[in-house]
Design an enzyme around this catalytic site. Sequence first.
Site, mmCIF file in Angstrom:
data_model
loop_
_atom_site.group_PDB
_atom_site.id
_atom_site.type_symbol
_atom_site.label_atom_id
_atom_site.label_comp_id
_atom_site.label_asym_id
_atom_site.label_seq_id
_atom_site.Cartn_x
_atom_site.Cartn_y
_atom_site.Cartn_z
ATOM 1 N N ILE A 20 0.838 -1.208 0.000
ATOM 2 C CA ILE A 20 0.000 0.000 0.000
ATOM 3 C C ILE A 20 0.872 1.257 0.000
ATOM 4 C CG2 ILE A 20 -1.741 1.307 1.303
ATOM 5 C CD1 ILE A 20 -2.783 -1.487 2.285
ATOM 6 N N SER B 272 -3.956 2.737 8.166
ATOM 7 C CA SER B 272 -3.383 1.425 8.467
ATOM 8 C C SER B 272 -4.103 0.741 9.634
ATOM 9 C CB SER B 272 -1.894 1.567 8.747
ATOM 10 O OG SER B 272 -1.323 0.300 8.852
ATOM 11 N N ARG B 273 -3.713 1.055 10.848
ATOM 12 C CA ARG B 273 -4.387 0.510 12.026
ATOM 13 C C ARG B 273 -4.422 1.586 13.105
ATOM 14 N NH1 ARG B 273 -6.291 -2.636 9.180
ATOM 15 N NH2 ARG B 273 -6.176 -4.912 9.176
ATOM 16 N N ASP C 43 -8.827 6.779 8.860
ATOM 17 C CA ASP C 43 -9.769 5.738 8.432
ATOM 18 C C ASP C 43 -9.870 4.646 9.495
ATOM 19 O OD1 ASP C 43 -11.487 4.468 6.471
ATOM 20 O OD2 ASP C 43 -9.887 2.977 6.221
ATOM 21 N N GLU D 21 -12.009 1.144 17.409
ATOM 22 C CA GLU D 21 -13.039 1.212 16.368
ATOM 23 C C GLU D 21 -14.065 0.081 16.414
ATOM 24 O OE1 GLU D 21 -10.418 1.052 12.886
ATOM 25 O OE2 GLU D 21 -11.188 -0.946 12.453
ATOM 26 N N HIS E 270 -13.218 2.831 8.528
ATOM 27 C CA HIS E 270 -12.425 1.712 7.990
ATOM 28 C C HIS E 270 -12.939 1.301 6.602
ATOM 29 C CE1 HIS E 270 -9.635 -1.695 9.485
ATOM 30 N NE2 HIS E 270 -9.606 -1.668 8.170
ATOM 31 N N GLN E 271 -13.011 2.285 5.723
ATOM 32 C CA GLN E 271 -13.590 2.007 4.404
ATOM 33 C C GLN E 271 -12.565 2.084 3.276
ATOM 34 O OE1 GLN E 271 -16.273 5.706 4.130
ATOM 35 N NE2 GLN E 271 -15.572 5.542 2.022
#
Length: 510
Positions: free
Chosen positions: A328, A407-408, A432, A437, A469-470
Amino acid sequence: MKLTAVDFKTEGFSFMTEKYDIKAILKNYASFENLPESVFQFLRDKSQEISIEEGETFFEEGQKDERLIIIKSGGFDAFRQSNQGNNVFLRRIPDGELVGLTSFFTNGLRSATLKAFMPTKVWALDFPTLKQYMFPEGQDGSLLSEALISLLSEKIRTKNKLIAESSPNGRKGKTKIAFFDTQPYMEAVFKKFCPEDQDYTFINARLSAETARLAEGHRAVCSFVNDTVDELTIDILRNLGIKLVALRCAGFNHVDLQACEARDVTVVRVPEYSPYAVAEHATAMLMCLNRRLHRAYNRVREGNFTLNELVGFDIHGKTVGIIGTGKIGKAFVKQMNGFGANVVAYDLYPDLSLSDAGLVQYLDLNDVFAKSDIISLHSPLTPETHHMIDGESISRMKKGVILVNTSRGGLIDTVALINGLKTKQIGGAALDVYEEESEYFFQDKSADVISDDTLARLLTFNNVLVTSHQAFLTEDALTQIAKITIENIQQYEHGYRGKDLKNLVVPPKS
Ligand code: NAI
């Protein structure tokens, strides 16, 4: 726990009808049919009758309980504790059943909690008393009998496994797959690629010990990132004859791989679907935040056509720092080069093809922090990267830096980020992902109060953009996910096992 012990001999037996007698119940089992009366008399003499109230716990999972139980009337619901601490229903045990046979030969602890689902009566017989009767000391034949019965129990266990595998669920034929945590967009893509010989059930709930029984009648489960595939969930799936867990994601931190291996459950995954989807979302978030599109959109819709406070900056000529230049990160490097940015990066394992091509300059992590106008995170979450963005690293950054995280969530200490936003050290954050989450993302919480104060505070900043998280959510990525998942399942169905499976997940060696 409230238990009432009633002496069987004095209470009841004299006026007991045949229907309620131990003998009448046990004679339902063929093995007991030809036993002499003396055996039943022994059982009557030595058993204790116990009454259990409706809803009362008879014994708990993990408790040592050396009694053979014959359920005279009523019955129990059997439960086991999930990792979340919830009681998970296993099965209903009606009257006329024997409980504790395996424990008798293994002296094991109770593997489940039994709760009476109605007023219940049982006969309980102590293991030592039973053992003494069955295998009297001083007789070699008794020792042999005991050994043979233990062996038989072992064989029965193995046979149960074989029967489960040759049951309708275990037979070859139309594959039935239970998809957990499905959303309409995912369902639509899978339906498009669903082969004729496979049947799919789409289940909205996340897979966990609480929901695993919904997979009954299927041959495989398909799981997503927020499922909990722990030991108990795997036990339940295995009891349903399910031996394949097909992950429709790359990550497998939500699966107990050791437990799967021990139970001969295969796990496959989708290691890569579209790095472009995620990288493009990072770019989209960056552009939206920088050019204030989220504010402009709302403003214009309300008839406010002013431009105050919507001033952004050119990406061209700015320094973009990228942490993690894997699949990525690499795609993001190329996109930022397209903007004419000066791209710097940090990775434990620099990709020389990128630096040789002049697309990126690798620096120390602190130099990336110090030099970048924009920082985008693309490294995985590991113990080393957890909170790599904290108060200290934020203090090393350029004032007004824009932070992008697709990422996270755990890469960022959110409280430190909020402080950085308050002091304007951070000029904007495009997120994101978020540390906590799983409580919120992918769900409609619009009718609820947000009880997570950190998330709520984050959402108050007009220079913070949060998506749920899309980043992976493109038609192309979903198509790849569906295709690879189905290929993984078909490979398994065609008899591929172990390393012959292209996308097998193996537990890391401890
Ligand atoms: P990848 O494995 O191809 O690349 C990760 C890179 O990070 C590697 O080059 C590795 O050397 C580097 N790295 C590892 N530890 C590091 C450290 N301590 N410091 C700096 N670099 C380090 O992974 P890929 O496919 O590029 O995915 C990156 C991350 O993106 C995933 O770990 C995942 O968390 C996230 N992701 C997010 C999605 C979303 O929808 N938001 C979807 C898919 C992935």
